[in-house]
Motif scaffolding. Structure first.
Motif, PDB file in Angstrom:
ATOM      1  N   ILE A   1       0.824  -1.193   0.000  1.00 56.07           N
ATOM      2  CA  ILE A   1       0.000   0.000   0.000  1.00 56.07           C
ATOM      3  C   ILE A   1       0.875   1.267   0.000  1.00 56.07           C
ATOM      4  O   ILE A   1       1.861   1.369   0.729  1.00 56.07           O
ATOM      5  CB  ILE A   1      -0.973   0.006   1.204  1.00 56.07           C
ATOM      6  N   GLY A   2       0.510   2.192  -0.857  1.00 59.56           N
ATOM      7  CA  GLY A   2       1.233   3.463  -0.947  1.00 59.56           C
ATOM      8  C   GLY A   2       2.467   3.433  -1.828  1.00 59.56           C
ATOM      9  O   GLY A   2       2.949   4.489  -2.263  1.00 59.56           O
TER      10      GLY A   2
ATOM     11  N   TYR B   1      -4.009   3.249 -14.145  1.00 59.10           N
ATOM     12  CA  TYR B   1      -3.846   2.303 -13.040  1.00 59.10           C
ATOM     13  C   TYR B   1      -4.643   1.024 -13.295  1.00 59.10           C
ATOM     14  O   TYR B   1      -5.823   1.080 -13.661  1.00 59.10           O
ATOM     15  CB  TYR B   1      -4.348   2.913 -11.729  1.00 59.10           C
ATOM     16  N   ASP B   2      -3.997  -0.106 -13.081  1.00 60.58           N
ATOM     17  CA  ASP B   2      -4.742  -1.360 -13.073  1.00 60.58           C
ATOM     18  C   ASP B   2      -5.351  -1.560 -11.688  1.00 60.58           C
ATOM     19  O   ASP B   2      -5.182  -0.723 -10.795  1.00 60.58           O
ATOM     20  CB  ASP B   2      -3.852  -2.538 -13.482  1.00 60.58           C
ATOM     21  N   SER B   3      -6.062  -2.663 -11.495  1.00 52.00           N
ATOM     22  CA  SER B   3      -6.770  -2.869 -10.227  1.00 52.00           C
ATOM     23  C   SER B   3      -5.812  -2.945  -9.036  1.00 52.00           C
ATOM     24  O   SER B   3      -6.136  -2.496  -7.925  1.00 52.00           O
ATOM     25  CB  SER B   3      -7.611  -4.144 -10.301  1.00 52.00           C
ATOM     26  N   LYS B   4      -4.621  -3.466  -9.274  1.00 55.91           N
ATOM     27  CA  LYS B   4      -3.656  -3.577  -8.183  1.00 55.91           C
ATOM     28  C   LYS B   4      -3.124  -2.203  -7.774  1.00 55.91           C
ATOM     29  O   LYS B   4      -3.008  -1.902  -6.582  1.00 55.91           O
ATOM     30  CB  LYS B   4      -2.514  -4.504  -8.583  1.00 55.91           C
ATOM     31  N   ASN B   5      -2.818  -1.367  -8.765  1.00 58.96           N
ATOM     32  CA  ASN B   5      -2.339  -0.025  -8.438  1.00 58.96           C
ATOM     33  C   ASN B   5      -3.420   0.799  -7.747  1.00 58.96           C
ATOM     34  O   ASN B   5      -3.137   1.598  -6.847  1.00 58.96           O
ATOM     35  CB  ASN B   5      -1.862   0.695  -9.693  1.00 58.96           C
ATOM     36  N   LYS B   6      -4.651   0.617  -8.179  1.00 61.63           N
ATOM     37  CA  LYS B   6      -5.742   1.335  -7.523  1.00 61.63           C
ATOM     38  C   LYS B   6      -5.856   0.929  -6.061  1.00 61.63           C
ATOM     39  O   LYS B   6      -6.091   1.761  -5.183  1.00 61.63           O
ATOM     40  CB  LYS B   6      -7.062   1.062  -8.253  1.00 61.63           C
ATOM     41  N   ARG B   7      -5.662  -0.361  -5.812  1.00 57.68           N
ATOM     42  CA  ARG B   7      -5.734  -0.835  -4.430  1.00 57.68           C
ATOM     43  C   ARG B   7      -4.582  -0.276  -3.596  1.00 57.68           C
ATOM     44  O   ARG B   7      -4.735   0.027  -2.418  1.00 57.68           O
ATOM     45  CB  ARG B   7      -5.758  -2.364  -4.402  1.00 57.68           C
ATOM     46  N   LYS B   8      -3.415  -0.149  -4.201  1.00 61.00           N
ATOM     47  CA  LYS B   8      -2.259   0.412  -3.485  1.00 61.00           C
ATOM     48  C   LYS B   8      -2.424   1.907  -3.234  1.00 61.00           C
ATOM     49  O   LYS B   8      -1.955   2.426  -2.226  1.00 61.00           O
ATOM     50  CB  LYS B   8      -0.975   0.170  -4.293  1.00 61.00           C
TER      51      LYS B   8
END
Length: 344
Positions: free
Chosen positions: A263-264, A295-302
């Motif tokens: 995260i971050g 952003y892909d889904s992983k980057n959005k989550r981060k």
């Protein structure tokens, strides 16, 4: 001629006697499967190789028990199966670091056992070893544990924080079933598989820490309750893990809140810096002006560090806040920091 035969016979007899006396009495004892040593309230037997001792049973009356490291010159390396089974007198046990094996049901149903140490050389904890030890407090495992068996710590309802050592590789079915008081479960780095049902009926758990080494996790393996054939995820669980592992999908399917270890860290540098905050602001600006998100889904989550489902300047500000926190000596890891900010 008779005299010569008698002399030869005596010589052979003497040779046999001398060869027998060359073998120590200890060697006979060490290789006798039924040999016992009774000492200090313990009954010891020799291990299969005859080189060391196991605690076969405890007949003493003391509530506070210390297992010796050596007896009659032999090292104690094992607690045999059922050695303390259903002993409701003992409350505290100290084991020597030479113990390598705790056998099946060795301390099973010792309902008043409160404390026991896990020896530094311990390698195997067999099935049901501590099942139904209701009073047992948290234990700390050493670095050599290779196997924790089926139902080993079943119904240890007094556990609070549990760290399963990464050296086991696989957490087997029902190994930690029914830890009803546990609030935190950590799976050590090195664990690659968590089998179905490994940590069921832990009704109080609210934090799960999955390892970055995880490659396989079974259905309803952690933080589910079961009644009959019906499995229900525990409510209000926050799970931590890498977005690159099955921990993410498992947590989402179980309706757990998920905080990635990454995260971050938008630019994947391994550190949280002002550059990460800048990247989030750029993403926000692009999307706000109608451009397609990069952003892909992983980057959005981060990037969504405040867990509101959106990428906004607030996320960038929060990332800068963590950067400032660490720059002034803050020690919390980023996932724990944001957990405390929004869930603690």
């Amino acid at each position: 001629m008779n005299i010569k035969k008698r002399i030869a016979s005596l010589a052979v007899t003497a040779s046999v006697i001398l060869s027998c006396t060359a073998v120590s009495p200890e060697s006979f004892i060490a290789h006798s499967a039924n040999s016992e040593i009774i000492s200090g309230g313990f009954v010891f037997k020799f291990t299969e190789d005859g080189a060391s001792l196991m605690v076969n049973s405890y007949t003493g009356a003391s509530a506070v028990v210390t297992v010796p490291q050596t007896v009659d010159g032999y090292t104690v390396t094992e607690i045999h199966q059922y050695a303390f089974y259903e002993n409701e007198t003992i409350t505290s046990v100290t084991l020597p670091d030479t113990i390598k094996v705790i056998g099946a049901s060795a301390f099973g149903h010792c309902k008043n056992l409160e404390t026991i140490n896990m020896p530094s050389e311990l390698e195997i904890i067999d099935e049901y070893a501590f099942t139904t030890c209701h009073a047992l407090e948290d234990v700390t495992f050493g670095d050599m544990v290779k196997s924790i068996g089926f139902c080993s710590f079943q119904l240890c309802i007094n556990f609070d924080k549990v760290t399963i050592p990464g050296t086991v590789g696989t957490v087997v079915d029902h190994a930690f079933h029914g830890l009803q008081g546990a609030t935190e479960i950590r799976f050590g780095e090195g664990i690659h598989t968590i089998e179905s049902g490994a940590v069921l009926n832990c009704y109080s758990v609210d934090r799960l820490y999955f390892p970055k080494t995880l490659t396989e996790i079974g259905d309803h393996s952690v933080a589910y309750s079961v009644w009959g054939n019906e499995y229900t995820p525990i409510s209000n669980v926050v799970a931590f893990g890498s977005i690159e592992t099955p921990a993410l999908e498992y947590s989402l399917n179980s309706n757990f809140d998920f905080i990635p270890y990454e995260i971050g860290d938008i630019n994947k540098s391994g550190d949280i810096t002002a550059s990460d905050a800048s990247d989030v602001l750029s993403e926000y600006a692009d999307v706000s002006t109608g451009e397609i998100s990069s952003y892909d889904s992983k980057n959005k989550r981060k990037a969504d560090v405040n867990f509101d489902g959106k990428i906004t300047p607030t996320d960038a500000s929060e990332i800068l806040g963590y950067y400032a926190y660490t720059a002034t000596g803050g020690a919390l890891e980023v996932h724990d920091y944001f957990y405390q900010q929004y869930f603690g």
